[in-house]
Design a protein around this motif. Structure first.
Motif, PDB file in Angstrom:
ATOM      1  N   THR A 218       0.926  -1.201  -0.023  1.00  9.35           N
ATOM      2  CA  THR A 218       0.052   0.110   0.094  1.00  9.35           C
ATOM      3  C   THR A 218       0.958   1.256   0.046  1.00  9.35           C
ATOM      4  O   THR A 218       0.732   2.250  -0.611  1.00  9.35           O
ATOM      5  N   ASP A 219       1.985   1.230   0.774  1.00  6.96           N
ATOM      6  CA  ASP A 219       2.909   2.428   0.825  1.00  6.96           C
ATOM      7  C   ASP A 219       3.531   2.718  -0.568  1.00  6.96           C
ATOM      8  O   ASP A 219       3.543   3.731  -0.906  1.00  6.96           O
ATOM      9  N   VAL A 220       3.762   1.386  -1.323  1.00  8.67           N
ATOM     10  CA  VAL A 220       4.530   1.577  -2.739  1.00  8.67           C
ATOM     11  C   VAL A 220       3.392   2.162  -3.538  1.00  8.67           C
ATOM     12  O   VAL A 220       3.572   3.156  -4.448  1.00  8.67           O
TER      13      VAL A 220
ATOM     14  N   GLN B  88      -2.155  11.396  -7.320  1.00  9.97           N
ATOM     15  CA  GLN B  88      -3.698  12.119  -7.606  1.00  9.97           C
ATOM     16  C   GLN B  88      -4.810  11.352  -6.768  1.00  9.97           C
ATOM     17  O   GLN B  88      -5.928  11.839  -6.673  1.00  9.97           O
ATOM     18  N   HIS B  89      -4.470  10.474  -5.784  1.00  7.58           N
ATOM     19  CA  HIS B  89      -5.241   9.697  -4.944  1.00  7.58           C
ATOM     20  C   HIS B  89      -6.436   9.397  -5.532  1.00  7.58           C
ATOM     21  O   HIS B  89      -7.670   9.471  -5.139  1.00  7.58           O
ATOM     22  N   THR B  90      -6.452   8.750  -6.710  1.00  5.42           N
ATOM     23  CA  THR B  90      -7.565   8.245  -7.577  1.00  5.42           C
ATOM     24  C   THR B  90      -7.772   6.662  -7.247  1.00  5.42           C
ATOM     25  O   THR B  90      -8.924   6.224  -7.714  1.00  5.42           O
ATOM     26  N   GLY B  91      -6.857   6.115  -6.822  1.00  2.00           N
ATOM     27  CA  GLY B  91      -6.782   4.605  -6.771  1.00  2.00           C
ATOM     28  C   GLY B  91      -6.377   3.618  -7.963  1.00  2.00           C
ATOM     29  O   GLY B  91      -6.445   2.663  -8.093  1.00  2.00           O
ATOM     30  N   THR B  92      -5.893   4.626  -8.765  1.00  2.40           N
ATOM     31  CA  THR B  92      -5.362   3.973 -10.110  1.00  2.40           C
ATOM     32  C   THR B  92      -4.015   4.566 -10.363  1.00  2.40           C
ATOM     33  O   THR B  92      -3.695   5.489 -10.027  1.00  2.40           O
ATOM     34  N   ILE B  93      -3.111   3.548 -10.796  1.00  2.00           N
ATOM     35  CA  ILE B  93      -1.793   4.309 -11.178  1.00  2.00           C
ATOM     36  C   ILE B  93      -1.555   3.745 -12.494  1.00  2.00           C
ATOM     37  O   ILE B  93      -1.942   2.556 -13.014  1.00  2.00           O
ATOM     38  N   THR B  94      -0.523   4.107 -13.221  1.00  2.00           N
ATOM     39  CA  THR B  94       0.094   3.669 -14.444  1.00  2.00           C
ATOM     40  C   THR B  94       1.605   3.630 -14.092  1.00  2.00           C
ATOM     41  O   THR B  94       1.995   4.639 -13.663  1.00  2.00           O
ATOM     42  N   ILE B  95       2.179   2.584 -14.178  1.00  2.00           N
ATOM     43  CA  ILE B  95       3.467   2.162 -13.855  1.00  2.00           C
ATOM     44  C   ILE B  95       4.206   1.525 -14.748  1.00  2.00           C
ATOM     45  O   ILE B  95       3.856   0.517 -15.680  1.00  2.00           O
ATOM     46  N   ALA B  96       5.467   1.851 -15.128  1.00  2.00           N
ATOM     47  CA  ALA B  96       6.356   1.192 -16.075  1.00  2.00           C
ATOM     48  C   ALA B  96       6.887  -0.135 -15.466  1.00  2.00           C
ATOM     49  O   ALA B  96       6.579  -0.385 -14.250  1.00  2.00           O
ATOM     50  N   TYR B  97       6.890  -1.150 -16.246  1.00  2.53           N
ATOM     51  CA  TYR B  97       7.243  -2.586 -16.003  1.00  2.53           C
ATOM     52  C   TYR B  97       8.620  -2.231 -15.003  1.00  2.53           C
ATOM     53  O   TYR B  97       8.535  -3.002 -13.941  1.00  2.53           O
ATOM     54  N   GLU B  98       9.836  -1.614 -15.140  1.00  2.00           N
ATOM     55  CA  GLU B  98      10.785  -1.680 -14.223  1.00  2.00           C
ATOM     56  C   GLU B  98      10.354  -0.963 -12.836  1.00  2.00           C
ATOM     57  O   GLU B  98      10.908  -1.686 -11.795  1.00  2.00           O
ATOM     58  N   ASP B  99       9.504  -0.117 -13.018  1.00  4.26           N
ATOM     59  CA  ASP B  99       8.974   0.612 -11.555  1.00  4.26           C
ATOM     60  C   ASP B  99       8.241  -0.272 -10.809  1.00  4.26           C
ATOM     61  O   ASP B  99       8.322  -0.596  -9.629  1.00  4.26           O
ATOM     62  N   PHE B 100       7.566  -1.114 -11.732  1.00  2.00           N
ATOM     63  CA  PHE B 100       6.497  -2.020 -10.834  1.00  2.00           C
ATOM     64  C   PHE B 100       7.486  -3.352 -10.436  1.00  2.00           C
ATOM     65  O   PHE B 100       7.243  -3.697  -9.269  1.00  2.00           O
ATOM     66  N   ILE B 101       8.389  -3.893 -11.032  1.00  2.00           N
ATOM     67  CA  ILE B 101       9.611  -4.763 -10.477  1.00  2.00           C
ATOM     68  C   ILE B 101      10.105  -4.434  -9.121  1.00  2.00           C
ATOM     69  O   ILE B 101       9.980  -4.682  -8.307  1.00  2.00           O
ATOM     70  N   GLN B 102      10.652  -2.960  -9.409  1.00  3.09           N
ATOM     71  CA  GLN B 102      11.252  -2.353  -8.222  1.00  3.09           C
ATOM     72  C   GLN B 102      10.366  -2.359  -7.027  1.00  3.09           C
ATOM     73  O   GLN B 102      10.706  -2.396  -5.935  1.00  3.09           O
TER      74      GLN B 102
ATOM     75  N   VAL C 160       7.667  -4.057  -6.158  1.00  2.74           N
ATOM     76  CA  VAL C 160       7.392  -5.227  -5.622  1.00  2.74           C
ATOM     77  C   VAL C 160       8.522  -5.653  -5.014  1.00  2.74           C
ATOM     78  O   VAL C 160       8.148  -6.170  -3.607  1.00  2.74           O
ATOM     79  N   VAL C 161       9.665  -5.668  -5.378  1.00  6.70           N
ATOM     80  CA  VAL C 161      10.808  -6.229  -4.793  1.00  6.70           C
ATOM     81  C   VAL C 161      10.895  -5.344  -3.431  1.00  6.70           C
ATOM     82  O   VAL C 161      11.580  -5.857  -2.341  1.00  6.70           O
ATOM     83  N   GLU C 162      10.793  -4.089  -3.455  1.00  4.25           N
ATOM     84  CA  GLU C 162      11.067  -3.304  -2.234  1.00  4.25           C
ATOM     85  C   GLU C 162      10.073  -3.731  -1.115  1.00  4.25           C
ATOM     86  O   GLU C 162      10.394  -3.522   0.029  1.00  4.25           O
ATOM     87  N   SER C 163       9.154  -4.045  -1.525  1.00  2.00           N
ATOM     88  CA  SER C 163       7.804  -4.435  -0.532  1.00  2.00           C
ATOM     89  C   SER C 163       7.701  -5.736  -0.057  1.00  2.00           C
ATOM     90  O   SER C 163       7.292  -6.231   1.109  1.00  2.00           O
ATOM     91  N   ILE C 164       8.821  -6.586  -0.414  1.00  2.00           N
ATOM     92  CA  ILE C 164       8.886  -7.989   0.002  1.00  2.00           C
ATOM     93  C   ILE C 164      10.265  -8.271   0.769  1.00  2.00           C
ATOM     94  O   ILE C 164      10.964  -7.535   0.713  1.00  2.00           O
TER      95      ILE C 164
END
Length: 194
Positions: free
Chosen positions: A165-167, A174-188, A190-194
């Motif tokens: 949730t923090d990530v 914008q606090h919309t509950g939706t994000i657009t994220i690049a693949y590399e940003d997504f991997i980083q 997820v890895v940060e959060s585990i």
């Protein structure tokens, strides 16, 4: 189901480590003595293995090593895989808060909660997840008997949910509950959060 607005992200705290410390429980001197008792090498810091000796789930068994490693990582002041007495005191209050929440939903006092109880606990903490997401959390952190989650696994699930949730929050500017994220940003993320 997820809804927009800050309360939909889950438990709101003034600390990034979880719920605010409770004012009840052992006194500071007792926590210091407890810490010193499990600090086997008298280094002034304890490892996840030493922490495991201090933390016991409701049925008398010790927390899983995974739960202890995650908690040490969260409360390590230097990211050193060791916690000092101050981190131990924070960790204790954190665990105590989660224990109170867990026991509110473990109505049969079995030491485990089922999917419905997990969903209710998450709602109480401010998370608005779909049934499908609650089922996924339960399946990832389930223990025996199948379909139930023990206290230490409940902590693992809540901590991971909090970290994810923090990530997500950092990307949802914008606090919309939706994000657009690049693949590399997504991997980083997820890895940060585990």
């Amino acid at each position: 189901m997820y809804s927009s607005g800050s309360s939909s992200y889950g438990y709101q705290t003034s600390s990034s480590n979880g719920p605010n410390p409770a004012s009840t429980g052992p006194q500071e001197e007792d926590l210091i003595k407890w810490f010193q008792a499990v600090d086997q090498d008298k280094s002034g810091k304890i490892s996840s293995n030493e922490l495991r000796q201090a933390l016991v789930v409701g049925n008398g068994s010790h927390f899983s090593i995974e739960a202890c490693e995650l908690l040490v990582k969260m409360f390590s002041s230097e990211n050193s895989r060791m916690i000092d007495v101050e981190g131990f005191k924070q960790l204790f209050h954190y665990v105590n808060q989660w224990k109170t929440s867990f026991h509110m939903f473990d109505r049969d006092h079995s030491g485990a909660i089922d999917e419905k109880e997990l969903g209710q606990a998450l709602v109480q903490m401010g998370y608005r997840l779909s049934d499908k997401s609650v089922t996924a959390l339960l399946n990832k952190f389930t223990s025996k008997p199948a379909g139930q989650i023990t206290f230490d696994n409940f902590i693992l699930a809540c901590v991971q949910l909090h970290q994810l949730t923090d990530v997500f929050r950092r990307h949802d500017t914008q606090h919309t509950g939706t994000i657009t994220i690049a693949y590399e940003d997504f991997i980083q993320a997820v890895v940060e959060s585990i």
